[in-house]
Design a protein around this motif. Structure first.
Motif, PDB file in Angstrom:
ATOM      1  N   PHE A  88     -63.899  10.263  23.203  1.00  0.00           N
ATOM      2  CA  PHE A  88     -64.073  11.600  22.647  1.00  0.00           C
ATOM      3  C   PHE A  88     -65.558  11.796  22.362  1.00  0.00           C
ATOM      4  O   PHE A  88     -66.162  11.043  21.582  1.00  0.00           O
ATOM      5  CB  PHE A  88     -63.261  11.784  21.357  1.00  0.00           C
ATOM      6  N   ASP A  89     -66.123  12.787  23.019  1.00  0.00           N
ATOM      7  CA  ASP A  89     -67.504  13.177  22.754  1.00  0.00           C
ATOM      8  C   ASP A  89     -67.466  14.130  21.564  1.00  0.00           C
ATOM      9  O   ASP A  89     -67.104  15.305  21.705  1.00  0.00           O
ATOM     10  CB  ASP A  89     -68.079  13.852  24.008  1.00  0.00           C
ATOM     11  N   GLU A  90     -67.798  13.594  20.384  1.00  0.00           N
ATOM     12  CA  GLU A  90     -67.780  14.393  19.146  1.00  0.00           C
ATOM     13  C   GLU A  90     -69.213  14.700  18.704  1.00  0.00           C
ATOM     14  O   GLU A  90     -69.501  14.839  17.510  1.00  0.00           O
ATOM     15  CB  GLU A  90     -66.998  13.652  18.049  1.00  0.00           C
ATOM     16  N   ILE A  91     -70.093  14.788  19.680  1.00  0.00           N
ATOM     17  CA  ILE A  91     -71.502  15.036  19.369  1.00  0.00           C
ATOM     18  C   ILE A  91     -71.690  16.405  18.718  1.00  0.00           C
ATOM     19  O   ILE A  91     -72.480  16.557  17.790  1.00  0.00           O
ATOM     20  CB  ILE A  91     -72.333  14.842  20.661  1.00  0.00           C
ATOM     21  N   GLN A  92     -70.917  17.371  19.185  1.00  0.00           N
ATOM     22  CA  GLN A  92     -70.994  18.695  18.567  1.00  0.00           C
ATOM     23  C   GLN A  92     -69.883  18.914  17.538  1.00  0.00           C
ATOM     24  O   GLN A  92     -70.088  19.571  16.517  1.00  0.00           O
ATOM     25  CB  GLN A  92     -70.910  19.763  19.663  1.00  0.00           C
ATOM     26  N   THR A  93     -68.708  18.325  17.792  1.00  0.00           N
ATOM     27  CA  THR A  93     -67.553  18.592  16.921  1.00  0.00           C
ATOM     28  C   THR A  93     -67.518  17.706  15.674  1.00  0.00           C
ATOM     29  O   THR A  93     -66.823  18.034  14.713  1.00  0.00           O
ATOM     30  CB  THR A  93     -66.232  18.335  17.686  1.00  0.00           C
ATOM     31  N   ALA A 151     -73.777  12.482  17.297  1.00  0.00           N
ATOM     32  CA  ALA A 151     -75.246  12.669  17.218  1.00  0.00           C
ATOM     33  C   ALA A 151     -75.484  13.952  16.412  1.00  0.00           C
ATOM     34  O   ALA A 151     -74.856  14.133  15.374  1.00  0.00           O
ATOM     35  CB  ALA A 151     -75.871  12.749  18.609  1.00  0.00           C
ATOM     36  N   LYS A 152     -76.350  14.815  16.862  1.00  0.00           N
ATOM     37  CA  LYS A 152     -76.648  16.110  16.226  1.00  0.00           C
ATOM     38  C   LYS A 152     -76.773  16.003  14.697  1.00  0.00           C
ATOM     39  O   LYS A 152     -77.763  15.527  14.200  1.00  0.00           O
ATOM     40  CB  LYS A 152     -75.616  17.162  16.648  1.00  0.00           C
ATOM     41  N   GLY A 153     -75.727  16.435  13.941  1.00  0.00           N
ATOM     42  CA  GLY A 153     -75.852  16.555  12.489  1.00  0.00           C
ATOM     43  C   GLY A 153     -75.724  15.261  11.713  1.00  0.00           C
ATOM     44  O   GLY A 153     -75.740  15.265  10.483  1.00  0.00           O
ATOM     45  N   SER A 191     -80.024   9.906  20.513  1.00  0.00           N
ATOM     46  CA  SER A 191     -79.600  11.253  20.915  1.00  0.00           C
ATOM     47  C   SER A 191     -78.159  11.218  21.401  1.00  0.00           C
ATOM     48  O   SER A 191     -77.580  10.143  21.637  1.00  0.00           O
ATOM     49  CB  SER A 191     -80.493  11.766  22.053  1.00  0.00           C
ATOM     50  N   GLY A 192     -77.624  12.409  21.606  1.00  0.00           N
ATOM     51  CA  GLY A 192     -76.259  12.520  22.104  1.00  0.00           C
ATOM     52  C   GLY A 192     -76.122  11.989  23.518  1.00  0.00           C
ATOM     53  O   GLY A 192     -75.172  11.268  23.842  1.00  0.00           O
ATOM     54  N   THR A 193     -77.057  12.350  24.363  1.00  0.00           N
ATOM     55  CA  THR A 193     -76.935  11.937  25.757  1.00  0.00           C
ATOM     56  C   THR A 193     -76.980  10.410  25.867  1.00  0.00           C
ATOM     57  O   THR A 193     -76.242   9.805  26.638  1.00  0.00           O
ATOM     58  CB  THR A 193     -78.010  12.629  26.629  1.00  0.00           C
ATOM     59  N   GLU A 194     -77.820   9.763  25.049  1.00  0.00           N
ATOM     60  CA  GLU A 194     -77.877   8.292  25.067  1.00  0.00           C
ATOM     61  C   GLU A 194     -76.578   7.679  24.552  1.00  0.00           C
ATOM     62  O   GLU A 194     -76.163   6.612  25.018  1.00  0.00           O
ATOM     63  CB  GLU A 194     -79.000   7.799  24.153  1.00  0.00           C
ATOM     64  N   LEU A 231     -63.815  13.449  27.042  1.00  0.00           N
ATOM     65  CA  LEU A 231     -63.370  14.774  26.601  1.00  0.00           C
ATOM     66  C   LEU A 231     -64.096  15.212  25.348  1.00  0.00           C
ATOM     67  O   LEU A 231     -64.338  14.393  24.454  1.00  0.00           O
ATOM     68  CB  LEU A 231     -61.892  14.721  26.198  1.00  0.00           C
ATOM     69  N   GLU A 232     -64.414  16.502  25.257  1.00  0.00           N
ATOM     70  CA  GLU A 232     -64.817  17.086  23.969  1.00  0.00           C
ATOM     71  C   GLU A 232     -63.535  17.652  23.329  1.00  0.00           C
ATOM     72  O   GLU A 232     -62.861  18.464  23.969  1.00  0.00           O
ATOM     73  CB  GLU A 232     -65.784  18.250  24.190  1.00  0.00           C
ATOM     74  N   PRO A 233     -63.195  17.289  22.098  1.00  0.00           N
ATOM     75  CA  PRO A 233     -61.982  17.836  21.479  1.00  0.00           C
ATOM     76  C   PRO A 233     -62.027  19.365  21.344  1.00  0.00           C
ATOM     77  O   PRO A 233     -60.999  20.030  21.371  1.00  0.00           O
ATOM     78  CB  PRO A 233     -61.938  17.178  20.108  1.00  0.00           C
ATOM     79  N   GLY A 244     -67.231  21.014  30.867  1.00  0.00           N
ATOM     80  CA  GLY A 244     -67.665  20.033  29.859  1.00  0.00           C
ATOM     81  C   GLY A 244     -69.175  19.843  29.844  1.00  0.00           C
ATOM     82  O   GLY A 244     -69.856  20.101  30.843  1.00  0.00           O
ATOM     83  N   PHE A 245     -69.692  19.390  28.705  1.00  0.00           N
ATOM     84  CA  PHE A 245     -71.128  19.090  28.580  1.00  0.00           C
ATOM     85  C   PHE A 245     -71.268  17.760  27.847  1.00  0.00           C
ATOM     86  O   PHE A 245     -70.736  17.590  26.756  1.00  0.00           O
ATOM     87  CB  PHE A 245     -71.849  20.192  27.800  1.00  0.00           C
ATOM     88  N   HIS A 246     -71.999  16.830  28.462  1.00  0.00           N
ATOM     89  CA  HIS A 246     -72.163  15.516  27.829  1.00  0.00           C
ATOM     90  C   HIS A 246     -73.607  15.059  27.748  1.00  0.00           C
ATOM     91  O   HIS A 246     -73.870  13.938  27.292  1.00  0.00           O
ATOM     92  CB  HIS A 246     -71.314  14.480  28.572  1.00  0.00           C
ATOM     93  N   GLY A 247     -74.564  15.888  28.185  1.00  0.00           N
ATOM     94  CA  GLY A 247     -75.966  15.503  28.064  1.00  0.00           C
ATOM     95  C   GLY A 247     -76.707  15.616  29.375  1.00  0.00           C
ATOM     96  O   GLY A 247     -76.138  16.013  30.398  1.00  0.00           O
TER      97      GLY A 247
HETATM   98  C1  LIG Z   1     -70.709  17.724  23.381  1.00  0.00           C
HETATM   99  C2  LIG Z   1     -72.126  17.321  23.605  1.00  0.00           C
HETATM  100  N1  LIG Z   1     -72.399  16.119  24.167  1.00  0.00           N
HETATM  101  C3  LIG Z   1     -73.651  15.693  24.373  1.00  0.00           C
HETATM  102  C4  LIG Z   1     -74.740  16.468  24.030  1.00  0.00           C
HETATM  103  C5  LIG Z   1     -76.130  15.972  24.286  1.00  0.00           C
HETATM  104  O1  LIG Z   1     -76.763  15.680  23.079  1.00  0.00           O
HETATM  105  P1  LIG Z   1     -78.372  15.566  23.025  1.00  0.00           P
HETATM  106  O2  LIG Z   1     -78.908  16.928  23.273  1.00  0.00           O
HETATM  107  O3  LIG Z   1     -78.667  15.048  21.645  1.00  0.00           O
HETATM  108  O4  LIG Z   1     -78.778  14.614  24.088  1.00  0.00           O
HETATM  109  C6  LIG Z   1     -74.524  17.722  23.442  1.00  0.00           C
HETATM  110  C7  LIG Z   1     -75.665  18.591  23.091  1.00  0.00           C
HETATM  111  O5  LIG Z   1     -75.565  19.788  22.990  1.00  0.00           O
HETATM  112  C8  LIG Z   1     -73.195  18.152  23.224  1.00  0.00           C
HETATM  113  O6  LIG Z   1     -72.923  19.352  22.672  1.00  0.00           O
END
Ligand SMILES: Cc1ncc(COP(=O)(O)O)c(C=O)c1O
Length: 379
Positions: free
Chosen positions: A207-212, A236-238, A95-98, A174-176, A122-125
């Motif tokens: 860089f947290d590119e989990i969404q970007t 993560a995600k897609g 997952s993204g948070t992991e 950072l999220e870009p 910011g959001f990182h999980g």
């Molecule tokens: C930028 C960002 N980082 C981390 C996460 C967390 O990912 P996950 O929900 O897969 O744990 C998200 C989820 O929305 C996110 O948008």
């Protein structure tokens, strides 16, 4: 009790999906402009991914990550080749948070420091480390104490970055483009400054590119659009089009001393097969280029409709197919009306932003369908 005690479940029962559409048990067709939290990057039930999953499941469903298996090695190599610059090392999780938890641990171990700098909004999980780097109190307060040593700076403020990142800092996260925080793209100058201050301080730039990432903003990675390379990139995600996969991609100096980390389900073969098929399709079909083009069309149609119908929209912003529509009324009411009256699904980002993260494979007719529906609901 069901998962409903955590998730606010919607009154829509989904049975199947194909491309940009989900289908309810009653046969209703829904346009999925959230791609189910940005996961269905190639659209639902993409045939190449489904085939890869089926083939791998029949061969070997799981083997622990300490035994090399071809499909996982292929994914390590693919991600290293696709990562920006000379990021060559790959850690896989679920997952993204992991992926961010691992990034936090790797950065602390490699630098021997503990301080983390993260950004407001910011959001990182939602696990205890990633949550500590997440801004909103609503997500954090009930669970404190979280991991310590996180300092927040306003997103986009170069001076504040320079002040906060010092020789005690392990990493700057950072999220870009901030996603959950309301779709706020960083300027190139801000990301360049982030690179400079982390270089000067000997801290890791994450860089947290989990969404970007994986094509969402019109480049494979959002940071490629501005030419700034991080030390660690999380995804993560897609990335596996629906199967749970997170990845932490790191430069050699981090990989040389990452501390002790591991996870039972790291890089399961079925998930790796799905990711290989997803990434191959994204690269071979230039899905990021397509997302850039359709995204531009969608944003300009949204702006044109706002003007033509005098819609209560303050701003349309974003990159590629990561788009925020800041509305004058509450976003949740707009989303509910879109779903129930127009059979169009999207996501919120805070109280006033309707967030669009559609499959990257949508075409202009899907964009038109969305704009017409929004005009209907807001008009
Ligand atoms: C930028 C960002 N980082 C981390 C996460 C967390 O990912 P996950 O929900 O897969 O744990 C998200 C989820 O929305 C996110 O948008």
């Amino acid at each position: 009790m069901s998962g409903g005690f955590v998730f606010s479940e919607k009154p829509i029962q989904i049975e199947s999906g194909e491309g940009a559409y989900l289908y309810g048990t009653d046969g209703t067709e829904y346009l999925d402009f959230g791609a189910s939290y940005a996961v269905a990057s190639l659209g639902h039930s993409h045939p190449a991914v489904t085939e890869a999953i089926q083939e791998q499941a029949a061969k070997l469903t799981y083997v622990q990550a300490s035994y090399p298996v071809e499909v996982r090695t292929e994914l390590y190599e693919k991600l290293a080749a696709l990562a920006p610059g000379d990021i060559e090392n790959v850690w896989l999780c679920n997952s993204g948070t992991e992926a961010n938890e691992a990034a936090m641990k790797f950065a602390r171990a490699a630098t021997g420091r503990s301080k983390i700098v993260a950004t407001k909004r910011g959001f990182h999980g939602r696990t205890m480390g990633a949550l500590a780097m997440t801004w909103k109190d609503k997500y954090k307060k009930p669970f404190e104490p979280l991991a310590g040593g996180v300092e927040f700076v306003p997103y986009g403020d170069e001076e504040a970055l320079a002040e906060a990142v010092d020789d005690e800092t392990a990493a700057l996260f950072l999220e870009p483009v901030q996603g959950e925080g309301g779709i706020h793209p960083a300027t190139a100058e801000y990301l360049e400054r982030a690179r400079e201050v982390t270089d000067d301080a000997g801290a890791a730039l994450v860089f947290d590119e989990i969404q970007t990432g994986v094509g969402r903003t019109g480049n494979l990675w959002a940071c490629e659009g501005v030419g700034v390379e991080p030390d660690i990139l999380t995804s993560a995600k897609g990335i596996a089009n629906g199967l749970p996969l997170g990845a932490t991609l790191v430069k050699d100096w981090i990989a040389e001393n990452p501390g002790d980390h591991g996870s039972t389900f790291s890089g399961g073969p079925v998930v790796c097969a799905a990711a290989n098929a997803t990434l191959d399709t994204i690269v071979d079909e230039d899905v990021p280029g397509h997302a850039a083009q359709v995204g531009e069309y969608l944003r300009s149609e949204l702006e044109a409709a706002t003007e033509e119908y005098d819609l209560p929209v303050r701003e349309v912003r974003g990159e590629g197919l990561m788009i925020g529509i800041q509305v004058k009324r509450g976003a949740n009411r707009v989303l509910k009306n879109l779903a129930l009256s127009e059979q169009v699904l999207a996501l919120p980002a805070g109280r006033t932003v309707v967030r669009l993260l559609p499959p990257l494979t949508i075409d202009e007719s899907h964009a038109d369908q969305f704009v017409d529906s929004l005009a209907e609901v807001l008009g």
